[in-house]
Design a protein around this motif. Structure first.
Motif, mmCIF file in Angstrom:
data_model
loop_
_atom_site.group_PDB
_atom_site.id
_atom_site.type_symbol
_atom_site.label_atom_id
_atom_site.label_comp_id
_atom_site.label_asym_id
_atom_site.label_seq_id
_atom_site.Cartn_x
_atom_site.Cartn_y
_atom_site.Cartn_z
ATOM 1 N N ARG A 90 0.835 -1.205 0.000
ATOM 2 C CA ARG A 90 0.000 0.000 0.000
ATOM 3 C C ARG A 90 0.871 1.256 0.000
ATOM 4 N NH1 ARG A 90 -5.347 0.038 3.293
ATOM 5 N NH2 ARG A 90 -5.526 -1.630 1.792
ATOM 6 N N ALA A 91 1.986 1.224 0.724
ATOM 7 C CA ALA A 91 2.868 2.388 0.774
ATOM 8 C C ALA A 91 3.609 2.587 -0.545
ATOM 9 C CB ALA A 91 3.869 2.236 1.913
ATOM 10 N N TRP A 92 3.898 1.509 -1.266
ATOM 11 C CA TRP A 92 4.680 1.609 -2.497
ATOM 12 C C TRP A 92 3.803 1.825 -3.727
ATOM 13 C CZ3 TRP A 92 6.498 -1.595 -6.785
ATOM 14 C CH2 TRP A 92 7.675 -1.128 -7.334
ATOM 15 N N ARG A 93 2.473 1.715 -3.602
ATOM 16 C CA ARG A 93 1.569 1.822 -4.751
ATOM 17 C C ARG A 93 1.705 3.145 -5.516
ATOM 18 N NH1 ARG A 93 -4.938 0.853 -4.776
ATOM 19 N NH2 ARG A 93 -5.180 1.165 -7.010
ATOM 20 N N ARG A 142 3.338 5.790 -10.555
ATOM 21 C CA ARG A 142 4.082 6.845 -11.266
ATOM 22 C C ARG A 142 5.078 6.233 -12.242
ATOM 23 N NH1 ARG A 142 4.496 9.448 -6.286
ATOM 24 N NH2 ARG A 142 6.565 8.588 -6.011
ATOM 25 N N LYS A 143 5.686 5.120 -11.849
ATOM 26 C CA LYS A 143 6.736 4.524 -12.659
ATOM 27 C C LYS A 143 6.180 3.688 -13.805
ATOM 28 C CE LYS A 143 11.157 2.434 -11.641
ATOM 29 N NZ LYS A 143 11.990 1.877 -10.593
ATOM 30 N N PHE A 144 5.135 2.884 -13.546
ATOM 31 C CA PHE A 144 4.667 1.912 -14.535
ATOM 32 C C PHE A 144 3.236 2.125 -15.005
ATOM 33 C CE2 PHE A 144 7.709 -0.538 -11.825
ATOM 34 C CZ PHE A 144 8.735 -0.566 -12.747
ATOM 35 N N GLY A 145 2.553 3.163 -14.525
ATOM 36 C CA GLY A 145 1.177 3.400 -14.945
ATOM 37 C C GLY A 145 0.189 2.641 -14.074
ATOM 38 N N HIS A 146 -1.110 2.919 -14.322
ATOM 39 C CA HIS A 146 -2.168 2.286 -13.540
ATOM 40 C C HIS A 146 -2.134 0.772 -13.760
ATOM 41 C CE1 HIS A 146 -5.919 1.843 -11.433
ATOM 42 N NE2 HIS A 146 -6.474 1.242 -12.479
ATOM 43 N N GLY A 191 0.261 -1.164 -13.732
ATOM 44 C CA GLY A 191 1.448 -1.600 -14.445
ATOM 45 C C GLY A 191 1.293 -1.690 -15.949
ATOM 46 N N GLU A 192 0.406 -0.852 -16.541
ATOM 47 C CA GLU A 192 0.165 -0.962 -17.989
ATOM 48 C C GLU A 192 1.415 -0.659 -18.807
ATOM 49 O OE1 GLU A 192 -2.022 3.423 -18.215
ATOM 50 O OE2 GLU A 192 -3.188 1.573 -18.249
ATOM 51 N N ARG A 193 2.232 0.307 -18.372
ATOM 52 C CA ARG A 193 3.464 0.600 -19.132
ATOM 53 C C ARG A 193 4.499 -0.518 -18.952
ATOM 54 N NH1 ARG A 193 2.531 5.926 -17.122
ATOM 55 N NH2 ARG A 193 4.226 5.745 -15.647
ATOM 56 N N LEU A 194 4.528 -1.133 -17.786
ATOM 57 C CA LEU A 194 5.426 -2.260 -17.558
ATOM 58 C C LEU A 194 5.030 -3.438 -18.447
ATOM 59 C CD1 LEU A 194 7.652 -3.765 -16.022
ATOM 60 C CD2 LEU A 194 5.951 -4.292 -14.271
ATOM 61 N N ILE A 195 3.750 -3.726 -18.540
ATOM 62 C CA ILE A 195 3.286 -4.831 -19.390
ATOM 63 C C ILE A 195 3.612 -4.542 -20.844
ATOM 64 C CG2 ILE A 195 1.218 -6.040 -20.192
ATOM 65 C CD1 ILE A 195 0.077 -5.552 -17.344
ATOM 66 N N ALA A 196 3.441 -3.295 -21.273
ATOM 67 C CA ALA A 196 3.773 -2.934 -22.649
ATOM 68 C C ALA A 196 5.273 -3.079 -22.903
ATOM 69 C CB ALA A 196 3.327 -1.502 -22.937
ATOM 70 N N ALA A 197 6.099 -2.695 -21.916
ATOM 71 C CA ALA A 197 7.553 -2.803 -22.087
ATOM 72 C C ALA A 197 7.980 -4.263 -22.161
ATOM 73 C CB ALA A 197 8.265 -2.101 -20.938
ATOM 74 N N LEU A 198 7.406 -5.102 -21.331
ATOM 75 C CA LEU A 198 7.770 -6.513 -21.356
ATOM 76 C C LEU A 198 7.276 -7.185 -22.635
ATOM 77 C CD1 LEU A 198 7.017 -7.480 -17.657
ATOM 78 C CD2 LEU A 198 9.251 -7.200 -18.715
ATOM 79 N N GLY A 199 6.117 -6.795 -23.106
ATOM 80 C CA GLY A 199 5.552 -7.392 -24.317
ATOM 81 C C GLY A 199 6.210 -6.908 -25.595
ATOM 82 N N SER A 200 6.919 -5.775 -25.563
ATOM 83 C CA SER A 200 7.555 -5.233 -26.770
ATOM 84 C C SER A 200 8.876 -5.898 -27.091
ATOM 85 C CB SER A 200 7.786 -3.729 -26.607
ATOM 86 O OG SER A 200 6.553 -3.079 -26.443
#
Length: 145
Positions: A98-101, A106-110, A112-121
């Motif tokens: 909860r504290a790290w959310r 900020r880093k990966f989007g709501h 983790g959508e940007r993280l999923i896109a980065a891993l999938g690319s």
């Protein structure tokens, strides 16, 4: 309604035959043709059994090595203590997520959508490390891949 005088009892009796086995019955059950108890070696590969090292073998040391092996075996057999399964303690903080959310969003989007896109690319390991998707220690001897 049923007439109580016409009903049959529903209990059934089973008898299990009693089988008695003795030690004299073991040869009929097990094949002991290849068991040689006279020349059986409980401890193998000791220095005194190897012709190359028998001259320098220490029988006093071997005696205690055998004793330790037997005691370790009994310890594992009766108490379940294994040198291969040591108790481990993993620190856990239930409030960390909860504290790290906010930092994660900020880093990966709501969610983790940007993280999923980065891993999938199909980014390289160095790009994922730069993006923060994987730890900086990933792929090192301290954090194997």
């Amino acid at each position: 309604p049923l007439n109580p005088s016409l009903t049959l009892p529903l209990t059934a009796q089973c008898s299990v035959p009693r089988v008695r086995a003795t030690l004299h019955d073991l040869p009929g059950v097990f094949d002991f043709s290849n068991l040689d108890l006279v020349n059986f070696q409980y401890f193998k590969n000791l220095p005194s059994q190897d012709p190359r090292t028998a001259a320098t073998a220490n029988p006093f040391l071997e005696h205690f090595q055998k004793k330790k092996a037997v005691l370790d075996y009994l310890d594992r057999l009766f108490f379940g203590n294994s040198p291969f399964q040591q108790p481990s303690e993993i620190p856990f903080d239930p409030h960390f997520g909860r504290a790290w959310r906010p930092v994660y969003e900020r880093k990966f989007g709501h969610r983790g959508e940007r993280l999923i896109a980065a891993l999938g690319s199909g980014y390289s390991v160095s790009q994922l490390r730069h993006f923060g998707a994987i730890p900086r220690e990933y792929g090192t001897p301290h954090y194997p891949s």
